[in-house]
Enzyme design. Sequence first.
Site, PDB file in Angstrom:
ATOM      1  N   ASN A   1      -5.486  -4.763  -6.713  1.00 23.72           N
ATOM      2  CA  ASN A   1      -6.718  -4.297  -6.072  1.00 23.72           C
ATOM      3  C   ASN A   1      -6.724  -2.782  -5.854  1.00 23.72           C
ATOM      4  O   ASN A   1      -7.797  -2.181  -5.810  1.00 23.72           O
ATOM      5  CB  ASN A   1      -6.892  -5.041  -4.745  1.00 23.72           C
ATOM      6  CG  ASN A   1      -7.834  -4.322  -3.805  1.00 23.72           C
ATOM      7  OD1 ASN A   1      -9.057  -4.442  -3.913  1.00 23.72           O
ATOM      8  ND2 ASN A   1      -7.291  -3.524  -2.891  1.00 23.72           N
ATOM      9  N   ALA A   2      -5.540  -2.163  -5.718  1.00 19.62           N
ATOM     10  CA  ALA A   2      -5.489  -0.724  -5.427  1.00 19.62           C
ATOM     11  C   ALA A   2      -6.319   0.034  -6.463  1.00 19.62           C
ATOM     12  O   ALA A   2      -6.259  -0.254  -7.654  1.00 19.62           O
ATOM     13  CB  ALA A   2      -4.045  -0.234  -5.452  1.00 19.62           C
TER      14      ALA A   2
ATOM     15  N   TYR B   1     -13.121   6.820 -14.136  1.00 20.10           N
ATOM     16  CA  TYR B   1     -13.140   5.523 -13.445  1.00 20.10           C
ATOM     17  C   TYR B   1     -13.668   4.425 -14.381  1.00 20.10           C
ATOM     18  O   TYR B   1     -13.089   3.338 -14.482  1.00 20.10           O
ATOM     19  CB  TYR B   1     -14.014   5.657 -12.205  1.00 20.10           C
ATOM     20  CG  TYR B   1     -14.037   4.462 -11.286  1.00 20.10           C
ATOM     21  CD1 TYR B   1     -12.975   4.197 -10.425  1.00 20.10           C
ATOM     22  CD2 TYR B   1     -15.136   3.594 -11.264  1.00 20.10           C
ATOM     23  CE1 TYR B   1     -13.011   3.113  -9.563  1.00 20.10           C
ATOM     24  CE2 TYR B   1     -15.180   2.509 -10.410  1.00 20.10           C
ATOM     25  CZ  TYR B   1     -14.115   2.270  -9.559  1.00 20.10           C
ATOM     26  OH  TYR B   1     -14.146   1.191  -8.712  1.00 20.10           O
TER      27      TYR B   1
ATOM     28  N   ASP C   1       0.859  -1.188   0.000  1.00 22.85           N
ATOM     29  CA  ASP C   1       0.000   0.000   0.000  1.00 22.85           C
ATOM     30  C   ASP C   1       0.888   1.229   0.000  1.00 22.85           C
ATOM     31  O   ASP C   1       2.110   1.122   0.155  1.00 22.85           O
ATOM     32  CB  ASP C   1      -0.975  -0.013   1.190  1.00 22.85           C
ATOM     33  CG  ASP C   1      -2.309   0.653   0.828  1.00 22.85           C
ATOM     34  OD1 ASP C   1      -2.297   1.843   0.473  1.00 22.85           O
ATOM     35  OD2 ASP C   1      -3.349  -0.027   0.895  1.00 22.85           O
TER      36      ASP C   1
ATOM     37  N   ASP D   1       4.173   3.126  -3.529  1.00 26.03           N
ATOM     38  CA  ASP D   1       3.131   3.678  -4.391  1.00 26.03           C
ATOM     39  C   ASP D   1       3.199   2.927  -5.717  1.00 26.03           C
ATOM     40  O   ASP D   1       4.237   2.947  -6.389  1.00 26.03           O
ATOM     41  CB  ASP D   1       3.382   5.183  -4.600  1.00 26.03           C
ATOM     42  CG  ASP D   1       2.255   5.846  -5.365  1.00 26.03           C
ATOM     43  OD1 ASP D   1       1.634   5.177  -6.227  1.00 26.03           O
ATOM     44  OD2 ASP D   1       1.982   7.029  -5.103  1.00 26.03           O
TER      45      ASP D   1
END
Length: 453
Positions: A293-294, A358, A246, A269
């Site tokens: 998943n981020a 998105y 993360d 990152d």
Amino acid sequence: MADRYLRFTGTAPGRFLTRRLGLPQPAALVRWSPERPALDGGLRHLTAGTSALDLAPVLARTGLGPAGAERAAAVVLDATGVRDVEGLAGVHAALHPAVRSVVASGRVVVLGAPLDPADHHQAAAQQALEGFTRSLGKEIGRGRTVNLVRLTDAAAAQSTLRFLLSPKSAYVSGQVIEVGPLGGAPAAPDRNRPLDPDRPVDPDRPVDPDRPLAGRTALVTGGARGIGEAVAATLARDGAHVVVLDVPQAEQDARRVADRIGGTALPLDITAADAGARIAEALPDGLDVLIHNAGITRDRRLVNMPAERWAAVLEVNLASVLRTTDALLKAGTLRRGGSVVATASIAGLAGNAGQTNYGASKAGIVGLVRSLAPRALDEHGVTVNAVAPGFIETKMTAAIPLFIREAGRRMNSLAQGGLPADVAETTAWLAHPASGAVNGQVVRVCGQSLLGA
Ligand code: NAD
């Protein structure tokens, strides 16, 4: 975050009132827990037409015994032999009397054959199963799910049927999943490889059903909270050593998750230009399961969207996924027999107002999966699939204004939001060593959302 309406409809006065008012009737779903690892009841195996599948040994391994006449936890209809419209009558004849016996939170799984490009009658009949499955999913109610699996080889679908016929798939409904032949997937036998590379590959070596990922390493991006945290915990439950990646600002949370599940935190990152190289460096012994998943949202209608908001979402949700996957495949960090699971969204399939950035990024994930999957399997022995969550109860969705949130929760066949664990279980199935014949699939975890259906 709590769904108070769901709790209210679970009480006698709540049920009475909501029924009288014609309001949605969500059923409390039965989900996997160590105390409740299997569906409660037996399985009924039905056939429409003449099938060439040898299903009995595969169904025997689901752990469900035969159902009695009155009550079934699951019904599996083998419709692979349906080749024309007349044959579809057999689907009606088999399921019409059986549907009523399926218990609350039970399962209907229809098995179909791949569409035959040389026979438009067969293709019409087999495609009809898709409309049938999706329609039954919308009407069946009581937390029951209906899915279609297209397959040619029953043994190759073992892990898929186990998943669909278990409480782990509680929020997966209305899906069409294609399972390739085991022999056609060059890496598939390799997935059951002994972990000692000096020993010969034994395709029959059984994977420990309770810890199928034992001895394997998984990396979950965005694993410090939300869906990623649940994915990390589920893969650890299945035996994997999990690296929780993360952003450096979330390092404390990542460490908390990693400590809880016996994994390792990796503050990084994912958009860093050298992220792939740094992951490879952190995993000198290689990686078996890569979970992208981020993800972030920066919503605005296009007319109001500055370039920075556009770029940030495309960068985290898509560009970094492409870059790190390429880098880890090229470096050989992703081992043969491994898997990549990326995270799409129903917003990428249906579109959503205020989410052009998105929606574009998540649709891009679908394109990536479809194009890369056959090549990655061929050249690297790695499968590539995606999960596409619908409305999942997380901090992200808790921040949505009440009325929009309520609409999001109810607009699906199960009339409720999913939980991070639902996405995590679906991911764990795709990462399962025996899922080597599941490749290039985008599986929605959305309770059969009305969006993009
Ligand atoms: P979340 O915001 O709770 O968690 C996302 C995590 O990703 C955070 O820990 C964050 O720090 C991390 N992250 C963000 N940018 C990063 C970066 N550059 N590098 C490393 N880590 C980074 O989100 P969530 O609800 O758990 O969603 C997880 C995934 O599921 C996302 O890809 C999201 O788009 C997708 N999704 C969620 C829903 C939903 O209903 N919650 C629906 C559809 C899709």
